[in-house]
Structures are given as C-alpha cells and as structure tokens.
Design an enzyme around this catalytic site. Sequence first.
Site, short mmCIF file in Angstrom:
data_model
loop_
_atom_site.label_atom_id
_atom_site.label_comp_id
_atom_site.label_asym_id
_atom_site.label_seq_id
_atom_site.Cartn_x
_atom_site.Cartn_y
_atom_site.Cartn_z
N GLU A 1 -16.32 6.29 4.77
CA GLU A 1 -15.61 5.76 5.93
C GLU A 1 -15.45 6.86 6.95
O GLU A 1 -15.91 7.99 6.73
CB GLU A 1 -14.23 5.20 5.52
CG GLU A 1 -13.27 6.27 5.00
CD GLU A 1 -11.84 5.75 4.86
OE1 GLU A 1 -11.39 4.96 5.70
OE2 GLU A 1 -11.17 6.16 3.90
N ARG B 1 0.83 -1.20 0.00
CA ARG B 1 0.00 0.00 0.00
C ARG B 1 0.86 1.25 0.00
O ARG B 1 0.55 2.25 -0.65
CB ARG B 1 -0.94 -0.02 1.21
CG ARG B 1 -1.96 1.12 1.17
CD ARG B 1 -3.03 0.94 2.21
NE ARG B 1 -2.49 0.96 3.56
CZ ARG B 1 -3.16 0.61 4.66
NH1 ARG B 1 -4.40 0.17 4.56
NH2 ARG B 1 -2.60 0.68 5.85
N LYS C 1 -2.66 6.52 1.56
CA LYS C 1 -2.44 6.92 2.95
C LYS C 1 -1.49 8.11 3.00
O LYS C 1 -0.29 7.96 3.22
CB LYS C 1 -1.91 5.73 3.75
CG LYS C 1 -2.46 5.68 5.17
CD LYS C 1 -2.21 4.35 5.81
CE LYS C 1 -2.54 4.38 7.28
NZ LYS C 1 -3.97 4.48 7.59
C1 LIG Z 1 -5.05 3.64 7.78
C2 LIG Z 1 -6.47 3.96 7.53
C3 LIG Z 1 -7.48 2.99 7.68
C4 LIG Z 1 -7.24 1.62 8.25
O1 LIG Z 1 -6.42 0.80 7.47
P1 LIG Z 1 -5.73 -0.48 8.08
O2 LIG Z 1 -4.88 -1.00 7.00
O3 LIG Z 1 -6.81 -1.43 8.46
O4 LIG Z 1 -4.97 -0.01 9.27
C5 LIG Z 1 -8.78 3.35 7.33
N1 LIG Z 1 -9.07 4.59 6.87
C6 LIG Z 1 -8.12 5.53 6.74
C7 LIG Z 1 -8.52 6.88 6.24
C8 LIG Z 1 -6.79 5.26 7.06
O5 LIG Z 1 -5.86 6.21 6.93
#
Ligand SMILES: *Cc1c(COP(=O)(O)O)cnc(C)c1O
Length: 338
Positions: free
Chosen positions: A217, A79, A181
């Site tokens: 989300e 990722r 991210k």
């Molecule tokens: C990091 C993150 C998540 C969760 O991702 P994981 O891989 O499960 O830790 C969900 N939403 C956002 C906006 C994030 O930055």
Amino acid sequence: MDIDWSNLGFAYMKTPYRFIARYKDGKWDAGELSTEENVIINESACVLQYSQNVFEGMKAYTAEDGRIVIFRPDLNADRMTASCKRMCMPVFPKERFLDAVRSVVLANKEYVPPFGTNASLYLRPYMFGSDPVLGVKPATEYEFRIFASPVGPYFKGESRPLNLRICDMDRAAPKGTGGVKAGLNYAMSLFAIDEAHRLGYDENLYLDPAGRNFIEETGGANIFFVTKDKRIITPKSDSILPSITRRSMLAVASEYLGIKVEERRIAVDELDDFDEAGLCGTAAVISPVGSITYGDKIIKLPSGLKKSGEITQKLYDTLTGIQMGRIEAPAGWIYMVD
Ligand SMILES: *Cc1c(COP(=O)(O)O)cnc(C)c1O
C-alpha cells in the site's frame, strides 16, 4: 465564521472543543470536552520515548439532506481496539468512543463544512501512554483524545491522477505493526515521503517487507487495480492497514456495480497488466493513480493517465453517493450525528 470551505487543504485548524479521557489505576475517568488544545505530559512519557500511541481518522460531513453524518465510525472503534491490543494499551469502550465522537462534532458544529464544498470535519481520535517510563515497558496511564479540524481534499487537484514511486524503504516490518494504526508506522515513512515529494512524486508505494516482491500500500492509503477485463484486485497482506474505505469500496463494487473483486497477493511484475489503479482511504477517498515508477521504469496505467479511469470514477461516484445520501446505503453504514 470566515472559512473558505471550498479551498481548504488537508491541514490542522484549531477548533474550540476536543474530548479528553484519562486512564489511571486500571480505569477510564468520565472524560470531558476541553478548550485547551495543548497536551501537558511528563518528559519521560512512554509516547515521547517509545512511541506508544495509536490513532484513527474519520470524517463528519453534511449530507445532501442537511444532516451531519459519519461513515461507519463503529469500524474505526473496532480497529482502534485492535491497535490498542497490539500496542499494549487499554481499550476505550466502543459505545463511549461513539458518544465521544458525536459530542466533539456537536460541540464544533459550526466547523462542519456545508454540503457541496468537498470539505469535511476531520476527526482524529488518538491514545498515548502518558506516564513516565525509562526501562522499556508499557505505560500505566493513558490519555484518549479526539480533536476535530475542517479539511479539504488530501490530494489537491484531485482530477489529476497521482504519480507514485515504488519505495526502496519499508513502512512496516514482517510481523510488525503495519496492520495497526500506530504513529510509529508513519515515523518510519517520513524520510521516504520527504524524498518522494522532493523528486516530484505524490506518494510512495511500499512492497512486502519480507521479500519485496509484492505490492502492499502507500504511506497512508490502500491501493487497488482494475484489470483489462474490468475486475478489481487489491493486495492481501498482514502488514497492510485494513482500510475501511477499501473494505466498503469492495462491497460497493460487487453489490452495487456487479464488478468482480479479488483480494490476493499482487506481484510487482503484474503491474504492466493493469488498466487502472487508485488509492483509497478516509483522507484520499478514492484517488486515481496515473503512473508508478519502479527504478528507472515508468509503468503507465493506460486508462488513468490524464484523468480518472472509468471504473475508478464509477467507484468514486457510487461510494461518495452513498456517503452523501444520494444513493441508499447498506444498513448501518451512515451514522447520524444530529
Ligand atoms: C488510515 C490508513 C489507511 C486508510 O484507512 P481508512 O480506514 O480507509 O481511512 C490506509 N493505510 C494506512 C497506512 C493508514 O494509516
């Protein structure tokens, strides 16, 4: 060491060692562990002026058998590669990423919480453009770093279901960077989270930024719903961050628990039909949602008002059981550090 492991919150605590690698003239240096926690960069570094940074979040923890393990860090490496490409940053090679993660955990081994404390050593890999730019363009020099900090649960008092509000601001733009991210997504959410907390909500739930009709989300975790006939539904959208916890949880639901799962767009109007809801992410793990406020309407999730809904609890127990080594994990899910 004098740490009250069972009462840790989710906050930065300095640990002795962090990993640092530097990118210059088109290549990464060998990298090293360092005891210096401060970063020194030029005042016009691209990260400071134009927010060129990406990050990851993962946890090292002590499994039931005493081994230190990490859950699917290869997916964090993948990722981060995708995030770097979107942000015009150089990729830090996957094998080196995993080696660096391991070296940081081993160097800070006494900060890995013992089994049974509900705490873990949070790992924060991140990369930023470090050389000066003034005209808008990507940096040519970068730092890749990983620091570690022992943490407890992200949402304190996790047996109480969370109260969300649907936010009238967006965390991402249509065709923007919501799917990677990058710190800039969090910069967009700071005003909204501050306001949500002041109004007594635990988190913001964001809608699709193009039409504001579909659930996306929260600021830092994905969301899922359980229907009255016990199926799991989770939103599908390009501007949602592809959570590793969510992807793992869906696999666990269908392969371990025989629950039907569905990824599709979820309209706001459908919220009244669900029985349970939960947030999922590395920090949130799986946290039950009790209510979602939309304007002056409060939508209550019937099975999850006072405590976790039944399916949400099952998902939590099975996923954490796999992570802790109580339940056999699918091949490749548990990465041994020592
Ligand atoms: C990091 C993150 C998540 C969760 O991702 P994981 O891989 O499960 O830790 C969900 N939403 C956002 C906006 C994030 O930055």
